[in-house]
Design an enzyme around this catalytic site. Structure first.
Site, PDB file in Angstrom:
ATOM      1  N   ASN A   1      38.216  50.114  42.746  1.00 54.16           N
ATOM      2  CA  ASN A   1      39.658  49.910  42.611  1.00 54.16           C
ATOM      3  C   ASN A   1      40.221  50.611  41.377  1.00 54.16           C
ATOM      4  O   ASN A   1      41.123  51.452  41.486  1.00 54.16           O
ATOM      5  CB  ASN A   1      39.961  48.408  42.552  1.00 54.16           C
ATOM      6  CG  ASN A   1      40.200  47.813  43.916  1.00 54.16           C
ATOM      7  OD1 ASN A   1      41.284  47.893  44.461  1.00 54.16           O
ATOM      8  ND2 ASN A   1      39.168  47.213  44.470  1.00 54.16           N
TER       9      ASN A   1
ATOM     10  N   LYS B   1      31.020  41.171  45.364  1.00 57.75           N
ATOM     11  CA  LYS B   1      32.252  41.817  45.816  1.00 57.75           C
ATOM     12  C   LYS B   1      33.061  42.318  44.631  1.00 57.75           C
ATOM     13  O   LYS B   1      33.656  43.404  44.679  1.00 57.75           O
ATOM     14  CB  LYS B   1      33.082  40.847  46.654  1.00 57.75           C
ATOM     15  CG  LYS B   1      34.348  41.479  47.236  1.00 57.75           C
ATOM     16  CD  LYS B   1      35.094  40.516  48.134  1.00 57.75           C
ATOM     17  CE  LYS B   1      36.340  41.164  48.716  1.00 57.75           C
ATOM     18  NZ  LYS B   1      37.099  40.232  49.586  1.00 57.75           N
TER      19      LYS B   1
END
Length: 313
Positions: free
Chosen positions: A196, A188
């Site tokens: 991001n 993740k």
């Protein structure tokens, strides 16, 4: 079970609401006074898959816990990474000798902070794929389904981890006991460590970034640093599979038109980001193991520069 949701924003509110509705004794703790006041006055309001629901769940500001009579069986951490230590200090009056603490924060290495406040054998870490949206103080939007994996850090605490898994699953949070949670967290983190920071710096959504000529090369360079640092910790990652997973994020028919959470924090809400606990964590661990991480280091620096330029708080 007596449960504290520590960090009761969108995701914390989801978990708090679902655990409360399944019969647990839940309190919400957060540092946003307006949010806490709204919940106490009007209840936690949620659009839950199209259904409007209101649940009366006690909510407390984290600075007011000294006078709260609530000895928790379980604390679920949902703060922003940079708020974690402050929250753990505030929680001390509510932590008993055997209180279990489950960390579901984004990023890597949070157990290094938690172990300063909680016995190591009582720390559990997890990775959640649930989503949630904050509409304003006291109100959230909760659509879709999800799951989470969790594991004990302390040796011999598998049964305790499985008991937490059972409580979460009874609340329809679809929890699974994992024997390799660090790999899940790193997988993740690879997605967060690319989408991001890059979308935030480039003011783009994931489809826009993924459609550029240089996207694949940049993503592969960053992921290589994550994979190399993970391997130094005996965490084996399937790099081609991770790269394929990231490319799925570019699809405008799924989540490609979405702006990642870091973009929302910095560009939309002018808040400081969690970059130090994603790419920055890889830089720190790289130094520990003598591994060069220039891409993660540069991206971390760029995000901090943008925070300063924008005056983020």
């Amino acid at each position: 079970m007596k449960i504290i949701i520590a960090g009761s924003g969108a995701m914390g509110s989801r978990f708090g609401l679902m655990l409360h509705r399944s019969g647990n004794d839940v309190i919400l703790v957060d540092g946003w006074k307006e949010h806490i006041d709204k919940i106490n006055n009007d209840g936690l309001q949620a659009n839950l898959n199209g259904e409007e629901v209101v649940e009366k769940i006690p909510a407390y500001h984290q600075d007011d816990l000294a006078d709260v009579d609530f000895s928790a069986d379980l604390v679920i951490l949902f703060t922003k990474a940079m708020q974690l230590e402050t929250m753990l200090k505030s929680l001390q009056p509510c932590l008993a000798e055997e209180t279990k603490v489950l960390c579901l924060l984004n990023g890597i290495g949070h157990e290094d902070i938690i172990k300063n406040y909680v016995k190591f054998e009582n720390i559990f870490i997890g990775n959640t794929m649930w989503t949630a949206g904050m509409d304003g103080p006291g109100r959230v939007t909760l659509f879709g389904s999800g799951s989470l994996d969790l594991q004990n850090l302390g040796a011999g605490k598998e049964e305790a981890a499985k008991e937490i898994t059972k409580v979460l699953s009874e609340a329809e949070l679809h929890a699974n006991f994992s024997e390799d949670i660090l790999a899940s967290i790193y997988r993740k983190a690879c997605v967060n460590g690319t989408m991001n920071g890059l979308c935030t710096m480039l003011n783009s959504n994931m489809t826009e970034f993924g459609g550029t000529t240089y996207a694949d090369d940049i993503v592969e360079a960053i992921v290589t640093e994550f994979v190399t640092v993970a391997k130094a910790q005996n965490i084996e990652l399937d790099q081609p599979a991770i790269l394929a997973q990231i490319k799925k994020c570019y699809d405008p028919e799924t989540i490609g038109l979405h702006h990642p959470s870091m973009y929302q924090d910095l560009i939309i809400n002018n808040r400081l980001t969690e970059i130090d606990y994603i790419n920055g964590a890889i830089v720190r661990k790289g130094k520990e193991f003598g591994i060069s991480t220039p891409y993660c280091a540069f991206l971390t620096q760029l995000i901090h520069v943008k925070e300063e330029i924008l005056g983020a708080k």
